[in-house]
Scaffold this motif. Structure first.
Motif, PDB file in Angstrom:
ATOM      1  N   GLU A 189      37.102  45.180  35.372  1.00  0.00           N
ATOM      2  CA  GLU A 189      37.420  46.603  35.257  1.00  0.00           C
ATOM      3  C   GLU A 189      36.624  47.434  36.260  1.00  0.00           C
ATOM      4  OE1 GLU A 189      36.892  47.700  31.184  1.00  0.00           O
ATOM      5  OE2 GLU A 189      38.359  46.224  30.484  1.00  0.00           O
ATOM      6  N   GLU A 238      30.122  42.675  33.074  1.00  0.00           N
ATOM      7  CA  GLU A 238      31.147  41.660  33.321  1.00  0.00           C
ATOM      8  C   GLU A 238      30.577  40.306  33.732  1.00  0.00           C
ATOM      9  OE1 GLU A 238      34.125  43.168  35.923  1.00  0.00           O
ATOM     10  OE2 GLU A 238      34.623  44.817  34.582  1.00  0.00           O
ATOM     11  N   SER A 240      39.975  38.333  37.926  1.00  0.00           N
ATOM     12  CA  SER A 240      41.280  38.879  37.544  1.00  0.00           C
ATOM     13  C   SER A 240      41.214  39.933  36.436  1.00  0.00           C
ATOM     14  CB  SER A 240      42.217  37.753  37.121  1.00  0.00           C
ATOM     15  OG  SER A 240      41.605  36.976  36.118  1.00  0.00           O
ATOM     16  N   THR A 241      40.195  39.876  35.584  1.00  0.00           N
ATOM     17  CA  THR A 241      40.101  40.844  34.477  1.00  0.00           C
ATOM     18  C   THR A 241      39.003  41.888  34.682  1.00  0.00           C
ATOM     19  OG1 THR A 241      38.613  39.377  33.254  1.00  0.00           O
ATOM     20  CG2 THR A 241      40.976  39.173  32.802  1.00  0.00           C
TER      21      THR A 241
END
Length: 140
Positions: free
Chosen positions: A49, A16, A46-47
């Motif tokens: 995982e 990420e 916010s995204t």
């Protein structure tokens, strides 16, 4: 909810994290003008995982002033002359930020001044009052 800051910081965020390079203004002489040694780490909170919903919310609240309008955390480093060292530096800073964000602040213990300290303060006030009283003109 309790969070374990060490466990969260030690997770594998490598999928990420996005890295960008640019020209640095740090040490390196004329070499600075042609090499891209500054590294900027981008992490979309916010995204993510890797983080749970509660962890994302907590990170967004704690780091609100460090996030961009898109909800990305940016960390830059141009401390070293080499790109690899700066990349390692940004990852280390990212882990420190995560640890700090999920560490619970210590509760404040209420304390009160000792009797000796209170007495010393009152004595000082009386002494100052007497000094000022001695400056006045005597009334007969």
């Amino acid at each position: 909810m309790k969070f374990d800051p060490q466990e969260i910081a030690s997770r594998d965020f490598s999928t990420e994290l996005k890295f960008e390079t640019s020209r640095s203004s740090g040490p390196g002489g004329q070499n600075v003008n042609k090499t891209e040694s500054r590294v900027t780490l981008r992490f979309a909170v916010s995204t993510s995982e890797v983080l749970s919903e509660e962890e994302r919310t907590r990170l967004q609240q704690k780091m609100a002033n460090k996030l961009t309008s898109e909800g990305e955390l940016l960390i830059s480093s141009e401390k070293h002359r080499g790109q690899l060292q700066n990349k390692e530096e940004t990852v280390k800073l990212f882990q420190q930020i995560l640890t700090k964000a999920f560490t619970e602040p210590k509760k404040r213990k209420k304390t009160k001044p000792s009797k000796a300290a209170v007495q010393k303060r009152i004595d000082g006030k009386k002494k100052l009052g007497e000094k000022k009283a001695n400056r006045r003109k005597p009334d007969f």
